[in-house]
Scaffold this motif. Structure first.
Motif, mmCIF file in Angstrom:
data_model
loop_
_atom_site.group_PDB
_atom_site.id
_atom_site.type_symbol
_atom_site.label_atom_id
_atom_site.label_comp_id
_atom_site.label_asym_id
_atom_site.label_seq_id
_atom_site.Cartn_x
_atom_site.Cartn_y
_atom_site.Cartn_z
ATOM 1 N N GLU A 80 -6.245 -0.237 10.542
ATOM 2 C CA GLU A 80 -7.149 -0.252 11.266
ATOM 3 C C GLU A 80 -6.879 -1.240 12.792
ATOM 4 N N ASP A 113 -18.136 -2.559 4.082
ATOM 5 C CA ASP A 113 -17.958 -3.904 5.176
ATOM 6 C C ASP A 113 -18.171 -2.980 6.683
ATOM 7 N N VAL A 140 -14.529 6.633 4.850
ATOM 8 C CA VAL A 140 -15.481 4.980 4.645
ATOM 9 C C VAL A 140 -16.741 5.770 4.439
ATOM 10 N N ASP A 174 -8.358 2.730 0.722
ATOM 11 C CA ASP A 174 -9.542 1.842 0.986
ATOM 12 C C ASP A 174 -8.492 0.352 1.999
ATOM 13 N N ARG A 175 -7.402 0.941 1.166
ATOM 14 C CA ARG A 175 -6.236 -0.540 1.496
ATOM 15 C C ARG A 175 -5.290 0.179 2.646
ATOM 16 N N LEU A 228 -16.427 -2.605 8.659
ATOM 17 C CA LEU A 228 -15.125 -1.263 8.962
ATOM 18 C C LEU A 228 -15.361 -0.123 9.394
ATOM 19 N N ARG A 229 -16.809 0.204 8.833
ATOM 20 C CA ARG A 229 -17.245 1.001 8.529
ATOM 21 C C ARG A 229 -18.474 1.313 9.986
ATOM 22 N N THR A 264 1.071 -0.971 0.407
ATOM 23 C CA THR A 264 0.620 0.173 -0.114
ATOM 24 C C THR A 264 0.750 1.434 -0.157
ATOM 25 N N ARG A 298 -17.992 2.520 2.304
ATOM 26 C CA ARG A 298 -18.142 1.253 2.659
ATOM 27 C C ARG A 298 -19.171 0.283 3.114
ATOM 28 N N SER A 317 -7.755 -0.585 5.661
ATOM 29 C CA SER A 317 -8.336 -1.463 6.500
ATOM 30 C C SER A 317 -7.156 -1.715 6.683
ATOM 31 N N ASP A 318 -5.682 -1.590 6.596
ATOM 32 C CA ASP A 318 -4.543 -2.720 7.050
ATOM 33 C C ASP A 318 -4.327 -2.155 8.257
ATOM 34 N N TRP A 322 -9.096 4.244 14.165
ATOM 35 C CA TRP A 322 -7.537 4.372 13.763
ATOM 36 C C TRP A 322 -7.028 5.964 14.834
#
Lengths: 361, 274
Positions: free
Chosen positions: B159, B196, B191, B152-153, B198-199, B114, B194, B156-157, B165
């Motif tokens: 998080e 998924d 996000v 976005d990645r 995560l949000r 990333t 999104r 995610s990474d 975060w």
């Protein structure tokens, strides 16, 4: 042009770079058991850093934050002969507030800061300001407010300035351990008559220990250098400590070693009751002494040993200890395994590691 | 659409410099980030004028010395100046200035594939600058799928284990690091689209943390992030208004501007249409 931003600067690369720049050789202090080769580069303007003289450092017993801290600070300032530095001066107190966690002891305790404000007023300071630019947190109001610092400062009669958002001016560096060349620093720092570095006595997972020299990082504004102050990590953490401390030039250091942090400091470590406040006018001598109280050999901490070559006094023969006997005041701070060689009396392993890194934090 | 409370607008307007820009705090020189956020919050033509004059030939907005090149205000300036050529040039700059990839380092593990965006040009990508660039790419250049996917990645990474975060290290030397309120808000803004978990985890972190992390910037950005996501938190809104009245958020122009965005029509500029 931006070579220093391409990758972190290792100690080896620093030496090569210094050699490329044709910097003069020579040493002032004697601290350092041979971390570098005999012919060390001297990347500083000799005219700006005259050889340090004899200095005094006070080690004062203090077992808690509810005692008479004003008396402790006053005694220390008097013992090291710093009263004249305060009288009539605009004073900036710079505590360590890199982060705040109510369950931990990351910060210089606000009660010690407030006591110091009161002492500064009593000694005739023209003005007293407390400033910090938290390195991890951008919400300074949270860090300063929830810790209780803002309320205590209001009662003690000092203003608070967020060094991350304060007005700035350009400062040309007079040392060149990094290739930054200049720093933009808050005018609250550059225009103060006296900057007082007030660190927490802590271990540091990249630098070994964090004391009054490393504490100067908080004077560097995050809105320019990022959160965490990534540019400084990228340029080499220990090299940056040297350049930043040489630019800030604290004229007094007061170390909160009442309760320190050991292990995985400066954020994730555990509290340790060390029971002392360390005070002096020479930040290098103060850090050497405070490290000794932690049972850490400062001569093996790269940035302190380098600082002792130009920024202050690192030779114990020229540091007069007053107050408590440091030898009887040692509390061995737990060190991360990679810093085991910093322990006083540990087998020498070349001194410290290469802690320059890109990600920081 | 909410209308901006006049008293809050006045607090922000009082910080405006004669050149039309806004300083980080009273008495300072105008800078791109507070000016861009104030332009969004107030729909302020003078602030936009300052930004147009401050824009560099390459489209970016820089604060600080050239050797450091902090270009992190550029996304908000792009948003403030859009639609229009100046905004497009700022988006071009963002698209061309992702952070470099760094090799894997077990001391602070992250996905080495990333990039994200850094605070300063050519340094490591961190959560807040990545989030603001990602938000603006989604809003203003949704066709830039590769860069949006990278941003976005990154989020995610990075998080944290419990969601949300901090500045960008979820783990250091084997220790899991906790999320912060303010940076979680920055991430949640980016996000919104999104689907998924995560949000949802970020929303839960904000709702859990805000009472403990009482500060103007964190509260204001959290409220903005919740409102952008179509969520309300009346208790937070009331506490923020009280804090503004009592402390003026320490005179922090960025915090006041975020509060004005959260409580006024400026939030519509940050809303990603799903």
């Amino acid at each position: 042009m931006k070579e220093h931003l391409d990758r972190p600067m290792s100690r080896r690369r620093f030496l090569l770079r210094a050699a490329e720049l044709g910097l003069a050789t020579g040493a002032v202090g004697i601290v350092g058991a041979g971390i570098l080769a005999q012919q060390k580069p001297s990347p500083w303007d000799a005219a700006a850093f005259p050889p340090p003289g004899d200095t005094r450092v006070a080690v004062l017993r203090a077992t808690g934050y509810n005692g008479d801290l004003e008396r402790t600070v006053m005694d220390g300032i008097r013992q090291v002969g710093a009263v004249d530095r305060v009288r009539g001066a605009s004073v900036l107190l710079k505590p360590n507030m890199v982060e705040f966690d109510p369950a931990s002891v990351i910060n210089t305790d606000p009660r010690l800061v407030a006591a110091t404000v009161t002492v500064m007023h009593r000694l005739g300071a023209r003005s007293v300001t407390v400033g910090e630019g938290p390195g991890h947190r951008r919400d300074t109001q949270y860090a300063a407010g929830t810790s209780g610092l803002l309320d205590l400062l209001r009662d003690a009669g000092a203003t608070f300035v967020d060094l991350n958002t304060a007005a700035l001016e350009r400062v040309t560096l007079k040392s060149g351990y990094t290739q930054l060349g200049e720093l933009w620093l808050p005018t609250a720092v550059t225009r103060a008559d006296l900057v007082v570095s007030m660190p927490k006595m802590k271990t540091h997972h990249w630098g070994g220990v964090t004391l009054s020299l490393k504490n100067c990082f908080g004077a560097v504004p995050g809105r320019i250098y990022g959160w965490p102050k990534n540019v400084l990590h990228w340029a080499g953490l220990e090299q940056s400590i040297l350049d930043v401390a040489a630019a800030v030039r604290p004229g007094l250091a007061i170390v909160d070693g009442i309760v320190g942090m050991e292990g995985d400091g400066p954020i994730q470590g555990t509290p340790i009751a060390a029971g002392h406040v360390v005070i002096g006018t020479d930040p290098v001598a103060v850090d050497v002494t405070a490290a000794r109280l932690m049972n850490v050999d400062a001569t093996r901490v790269f940035y302190i040993s380098e600082a002792a070559r130009f920024l202050g006094q690192g030779d114990p023969r020229h540091i007069t200890q007053v107050g408590e006997d440091p030898e009887r005041s040692v509390t061995a701070f737990q060190l991360l395994p990679q810093f085991a060689n910093l322990r006083i009396g540990a087998p020498a392993q070349g001194g410290g590691g290469d802690h320059a890194k890109a990600a920081g934090g | 659409m909410s209308s901006l409370p006049p008293e809050l607008a006045d607090r922000l307007i009082r910080l405006r410099n004669a050149d039309g820009g806004f300083p980080p705090s009273a008495g300072g020189a105008s800078e791109p980030e507070p000016t861009a956020l104030a332009a969004i919050a107030l729909d302020d033509a003078a602030a936009r004028g300052w930004l147009e004059r401050a824009q560099r030939a390459d489209g970016g907005f820089i604060v600080g010395p050239a050797a450091v090149s902090n270009d992190s205000p550029t996304p908000f300036a792009a948003l403030a100046l859009s639609p229009g050529n100046a905004g497009e040039r700022a988006v071009d700059y963002i698209a061309g200035h992702q952070a470099p990839r760094l090799g894997f380092d077990e001391r602070f593990p992250h996905d080495p594939e990333t990039r994200g965006w850094g605070w300063t040009s050519r340094t490591f990508g961190w959560v807040e600058p990545t989030a603001r660039a990602l938000l603006v790419m989604k809003l203003l250049r949704p066709a830039a799928r590769e860069q949006i996917a990278d941003g976005d990645r990154v989020l995610s990474d990075r998080e944290c284990r419990r969601g949300g975060w901090n500045y960008g290290n979820r783990e250091v030397l084997g220790t899991a690091y906790d999320p912060y309120l303010q940076t979680t808000a920055a991430g949640l803004l980016a996000v919104q689209d999104r689907t998924d978990p995560l949000r949802d985890r970020a929303v839960a972190v904000i709702r859990q943390l805000w009472r403990a992390e009482a500060g103007g910037l964190g509260w204001a950005m959290s409220l903005a992030a919740l409102h952008a996501n179509g969520l309300r938190e009346p208790a937070l809104e009331a506490r923020l208004s009280e804090l503004i009245g009592r402390t003026n958020l320490l005179g922090d122009a960025v915090a006041l501007a975020w509060a004005a965005i959260a409580l006024g029509p400026g939030i519509e500029r940050l809303r990603i249409r799903r």
